[in-house]
Design an enzyme around this catalytic site. Sequence first.
Site, mmCIF file in Angstrom:
data_model
loop_
_atom_site.group_PDB
_atom_site.id
_atom_site.type_symbol
_atom_site.label_atom_id
_atom_site.label_comp_id
_atom_site.label_asym_id
_atom_site.label_seq_id
_atom_site.Cartn_x
_atom_site.Cartn_y
_atom_site.Cartn_z
ATOM 1 C CG ASP A 145 12.855 2.608 -2.659
ATOM 2 O OD1 ASP A 145 12.509 2.958 -1.520
ATOM 3 O OD2 ASP A 145 13.250 3.405 -3.522
ATOM 4 C CG ASP A 153 14.170 8.740 -0.426
ATOM 5 O OD1 ASP A 153 15.142 7.960 -0.520
ATOM 6 O OD2 ASP A 153 13.062 8.517 -0.949
ATOM 7 C CG HIS A 205 6.972 3.493 2.779
ATOM 8 N ND1 HIS A 205 6.129 4.517 2.437
ATOM 9 C CD2 HIS A 205 8.098 3.674 2.029
ATOM 10 C CE1 HIS A 205 6.713 5.294 1.537
ATOM 11 N NE2 HIS A 205 7.907 4.788 1.262
ATOM 12 C CD GLU A 254 48.521 -31.412 63.308
ATOM 13 O OE1 GLU A 254 48.767 -30.307 62.765
ATOM 14 O OE2 GLU A 254 49.403 -32.224 63.648
ATOM 15 C CG ASP A 299 53.507 -30.591 55.869
ATOM 16 O OD1 ASP A 299 53.983 -29.467 56.112
ATOM 17 O OD2 ASP A 299 53.559 -31.538 56.669
ATOM 18 C CG ASP A 317 54.962 -29.055 62.095
ATOM 19 O OD1 ASP A 317 53.749 -29.170 61.852
ATOM 20 O OD2 ASP A 317 55.852 -29.466 61.330
#
Length: 1811
Positions: free
Chosen positions: A590, A491, A648, A1378, A1482, A1375
């Site tokens: 303090d 202190d 304190h 599908e 694509d 190509d």
Amino acid sequence: MRKRHFSGLEFSLMVLFSLVLVVAVAMIVLLATGEPGTMKEGSDPDIVPECPNIPEGERVDCFPDGSASQQKCLERGCCWSPLSETNVPWCFFSKNHGYSVISESKPDSTHIEAKLTRMDAPSLFGADIKELTFSAEMQTENRLRFKITDANQARFEVPHEHVQSLSDTPSGPLKYRLELIQKPFGLKVWRTTSPEKLLFDTTIGPLVFADQYLQLSAKLPSHNIYGLGEHVHQTFRHDTNWRTWPIFTRDAFPNGGTHNLYGHYPYFTCLEDASGQSFGVFLMNSNAMEVTVQPAPAVTFRTIGGVLDFYILVGETPERVVDEFTKLIGRPFIPPYWSLGFQLSRWDYGSLEEVKKVVERNRQAGLPYDVQYTDIDYMENKKIFTYDMEKFAELPQFADYMHDKGQKYIVILDPAVSTGQRINGPYEALERGNAAKAWVTEPDGETPLLGEVWPGETVFPDYTNQACIDWWVDEISRFHKQVKHDALWIDMNEVANFVKGGIKGCADNKLNYPPFTPSILDDLMYSKTLCMDAKHKWGNHYDVHSLYGYSMVLATDKASKATFGTSRSMVFTRSSFPGVGKYSGHWLGDNGANWNDIKWAIPGMLEFNLFGIPYIGADICGFFDDSTEELCTRWMQVGAFYPFSRNHNAQGYADQDPASYGLDSLVLNTSRHYLNIRYTLLPYLYTLFYKAHVNGETVVRPMMHEFYSDSETWAVHKQFMWGAHLLITPVLDPGVEFVEAYIPDAIWYNFETGEKITDRKATIQMALPEDTIGLHLRGGGILPVQRPDVTTTYSRRHPMGLIVALNDNKAASGELFWDDGDSRDTVASGDYIHYQFSVSNDVLSMQVAHNGYRDPNNLKFENITVLGVTAAPAVVTVSDGNTVISLSDSQIQYDKQVLHLKNLELELGKDYTVNWDVKIPANIDCYPEGGEDQAKCEARGCIWELSSIPRCYYSENHGYITTSKVETLSGITVDIDRNTDFPSQRSRSRDISKLRVEITYLSGRSLRWKIFDPENARYEVPIPLNLPAAPETQENNRHYRVQINDKPFGIQVIRKGTEEVIWDSAVPGFTFSDQFLQISTRLPTEYVYGFGETEHPTYKHSLNFNKYGLFAKDQPPGYKLNSYGVHPFYMGLEKSKNAHGVLLLNSNAMDVTFQPNPTLTYHTIGGILDFYMVMGPTPEEVVQQYTEMIGRPVLPAYWSLGFQLCRYGYSNDTEIADLYRDMKAAQIPYDVQYADIDYMERQMDFTLDQENFKGLPTLVDQMRAEGMRFIFILDPAIAGNETKGSYPAFETGIQKDVFIKWPPELSNDIVWGKVWPDYPNITVDNSLDWDTQVEQFRAFAAFPDFFKNSTAEWWGEQIKDFYNNIIKFDGLWIDMNEPASFVHGTVGENCLGNKDLEDPPYMPPLESMQRGLKHKTLCMNSEQILADGTRVKHYDVHNLYGWAHTKPTYDALLSTTGKRGVIVTRSTYPSSGRWAGHWLGDNYSAWDQLLKSIIGMMEFSIFGIPYTGADICGFFNTAEYEMCLRWMQLGAFYPFSRNHNTINMPRQDPVAWGPKFAEVSRDVLNIRYTLLPYLYTLMYEAHVHGNTVVRPMLHEFVTDEKTWGIDKQFLWGPALLITPALDPGVTVVKGYLPNGVWYDYHTGKAIRTVGEFVDMDTPLEKINLHVRAGYILPWQKPENNTHYSRQNTLGLIVALNDGGAAKGSLFWDDGEGIDTVQNGKYLLTSFSVFDRTLTSEFSMNGLAEADRLTLGVVRVWGVTSSVTQVTMEVDGKPDANLDFKYNSETQELNIDASSQSHTINNHFKITWNTT
């Protein structure tokens, strides 16, 4: 600890204050008559201020000393402009002031130096320094230091023990940029974001640098300024309305004024904006100073000595700035565990007997309480190192008295040493100090300076003097032997002195009376301290005053270590300086027992956490004055959550320890209650201190550190957090039971009740009765806890537990640090346990990350509480990795969404997982086709609930019921019947009432379950799988077990070891009808990947009721649009971080639906349900097992890994030739050129346009001769309208009956479609709409049936004829398979036969579903014939068309060319990867497609097709420059890397954009080509082992859950991380680096991470690449194509891990031979490094001599020591020294082995020696 009294000066000032105020008002009126920037008579006529036109808030005060007048202002060359506001400067700086840069240099990339000279302008305070040096160090990526000092004379600089200049350079890109302004000198610090952000701009005011006055101002980006100290700040965020804060350590009361207090902190953090980005500013200067905060916003530092030594710390969040600051000044210490307990103290107990009374009454009250203090009253006449032998006679035994009950004792020490003698003899401590010359001296350097403190006349230790330090250490050690104690409280070390300067007064000189005194308390430098000309070893007190406490802490820490040895102990101090937190804690001084001080403690604690001192608190209940019971009650509540929790008070005031208020008092009861909570949470608090120590995190945390994006949190200072997860809301005002509290945006739970609060992101009135403080847990946190006790000694022996608070995602995480709580340096020694806790998907993982400590108490985790559990669990299991136990009902308690798990006995230091299986009702959609209402729903026997999603769902037992079950060693056979309690679902789709289920244990890690009609055969997918020859009949060998649920029927697959149910179809809704099959399963977690081919916005599926249709279609990618292929396969992650994969082998149109519960539902419209599961357990093993089943991926030719160019729309062969020429001229690596359908005659397969592409064969031959390759497109559809004899492909196809026809019962005709081929002898009018063009110009087209063997033969013949007679090629691109048609079903769109096949009873959510399944393809009634002669409907095999097309094409390519080549196909199905790669179709030229391409590649990686990529720069639409460039960078890391776009669009190849684009493309493709040996090796590993090539990060780091959702980065194999820029305008990308060491590919520099997102500098010309430590990557010097690059030497990149090890491999063959792996014609060699030695070993050495590689340059990264020699050892040859270069900055060693001509098919060993 001081008496409250006023100095004479203070009293005088109070008396005179009113007079001064009157005079000040009069002066304002008098002085306001001048004009801005003008001069009055008598002024220096040479001074002509150049006054800026600026806002008032940007004025920088030119008269900080006060009493400005117009004349005085103009005499300083400043601007005068009076205002009505007195706090705004009337006299402010003109442009005349400052310095100019006369030279600037950059010694290297991280340093800037400049010479400055002062501009001609009047002086403010004299002694201006003409020449200055400026130096800047870019110390780290986040830390900039700049220093300004006298060019010719050394000045005082802070001798900080931790802060040093760095020898290393930044390891990554700088997060800031420094800009120097030449005249007047200024600097700007920018954050290097995009766009850049200006953080710190000193051009707002001039630099002033005089001997005793230094000033620098800076404009800031926001008003969110926090820090500066030590003061009382009544708010955490600074008021920027012209507030000036002095900084100079001072013994003063923290009573709310703006005066300086105990510590010296010229540091602040600035939160820039809601992004969270923040920075810190630290001035390393210990002289008296002041800092003005003004509205610009800006700050001005004014200091009266030293140098200007600034650090700018840049962070992504406020918390990261604290991390940076504590890295600089020193990380906080970890306090001993006991010091986190509650503590009692007061000044003047009067006697030890009274101390013991206090101890006993609080013990008897059962108050948790660990530490007792004594203040100076224990001393003999307040002399340090003594004790009062009358009133404290038994003090030497007091520590033992405390220890007997597990408590500790702390004593106070002040620095000042009495010059008087002791009562009974000499004061030996003084005498030894005199002998050591330990004291601060007068200016003569010899005479001790005398002052007055508590014991009277004193001397002051000089802790900067080693002799003093030695004396101090010795005295503390001596005193400890007299009076045992456990820690030290220091202190009065500001340093405090009760007389001004010294007993002799202070001399009249420039140190004691400087020309400018900052606005410190009393306006006198030596008030209540020492004369400024007093001498320390470090210098004049003028310079080191504010370092007094700091130096005392350093000395006391040494004393503590000497005294307490291996015991940690601790120090805490009143005065502090940055860096003190490394050794000490602090209390806020303090204070007073009043409601203001309870409030102001919170900003103080928050600030000291910013300052790096997390062990912080205020005196609970107040130091001065009597505390009321209400105040002390509320203060004990909040003080229970101060890190340093001490009650304190001061001499002469009433007792205020909790028990003093009475055993039944509210103070005591609430204290005990909340201290018990504190002690319960001490493991969490202790862990926070560990994280502060290791990572620099705050402990007490401002709300805005966690919720920075919410501006409401920026000014919160009446609430605070412990870490990230505990929110404390105290009552801070009298008579209040409702508090205005802010609830940030998160789930919060009441800590005491577990109840989830409903408010979020809202200010509420929180009810807090007199016995309550607000405690809330944030969802997402896991807090370790321990049963409390009255001391930590006892509580540490009790069982531990966890509190889990689930967040919105039902997840949470946390940590536990645990050691013995008392030993020093346990982190450094490794003597600790570190747990990582996480919860995800109802599984708590308790993983021990470090296990270096065994607790002697054999601690166990006893109870686990989980908050936010939405339903009671059916079962809770606990696993230690070896055994799994289910908890009993008595161990499980569930109430109000809180799950309590009790009596668990989980041993500390072991790994566990805890799984609570919360089954949320599945609520499977009973009306998936949509259009439901209550009547329709209930007609199906389903439940209608408007508030539910879905609204119509199956009731609990809907489905099938088990009728018989037979279990064998190899599986289970189950017969099931439809539950006829429920009506049939669809009248058009006949229910099949009796089904059979066959479950087969294929292997230990795979199984199959097949559900079918046992009485009537149905279509099954005709794809052969590679299944084990015999099932696994040994139960112990299987990693799973299967359970059957009888009603409703369902299959449960359970992973052994974790007992996780990873498939659970025991949910309602199972349906099996002729054209509608539905099955649902619960999923173990929400982490599901796969299912395709559809565009997904994220790699991890969103389970928020998303449905995806699967049906092969000529459909460009789009969200939820079914595209080219079908992959009914997914990979799922489990709570245990294991993975599994599931394939539904069904080729009918289908969809999959996700629900967040989580569940998955399949709907398919034909076939059977044939499921296959692989068990992993790692994601990579899932793919390996899956590809083992469906077939390993093909090994593509080496050249196919080169860059490729294509476009639809080349007008002629000259255009291709020109492109090739330009690419060569630009030296862009490039291996493959394509031709799309425009090379054909009228788009017909196997033809060549003789008008526009006549020269193409010659061009192809020329290009191939130069190492290039050529690929042509082929569509399946064959034109049928040609003149007889003119088109062999069609005519021979007719002869061989290869085309798809109608079933004989309907017609014998071909099912005609239309695709690209045109009619002969027509001219296409492109101005017409598409459908009209198709009708008028497109020829009839027939579709080959590739299932038939005759079709495969015919197809091969056409390909061979084309190759031999028309044009050569190296690969084929197929190509439109599908199959795609430009008419719907057939020409005329009249599909024959069963209409339910074209428009089935249930239509999955397909693109144009309203048009039926025939849309853009063939009629579903078309007939195809399998190889075995079985006739099937196109309805069933449509999705297999591309699959069937692929293998005949692959076989034809190999037989035609005699080489491996490559096939690229658009339509795929599981096992297509055995023969072909795939491109993602694509796509569009759009920024979002970059990310989606990564997702698509990662999905096809798990589908078993690693040779994948997207059309770089996009197929459709016009590409944009930046996007295309970023896409080229990304595409350089596609396995299939091709730039391709469509007709009528601008070119987008790399040479089409200009030289810069070409340069960047060349650079990134050179990197690709450099790494092709590595990529080729990955392709081999995929081909042989089924590994992924493009690898999701989670495959390598599955234990790191952060990786589970990452899809903006990907890996090549295990070792190369690619982090592309995916958004426009970015120059920094945020990338995740998993835990470990990574090397920047571009620099070779190491980056060490703990698993975190980091900012990566990404200028337009750069893509971020990182190599993972521990791996070796083979490489070659790139060339224009692979033909040449393959001839170069082989190099290695060796990325060492922290252990100095690495490994890698190389596969090498001739690059194009057929079946080189199967025939053993290859080299497979492995490389490894250990202990500075690189070795090679080969497992196959069948390489032909012509293909052997020679070893070249080896680049070793992470070599930490200088290398002295490198040798190479080869069998049969003498060891050879190799040439090498070592770069110490990058730690890269380059070894050149070229001189040895060593072929790598021979073993070698390379060793490097280091210093």
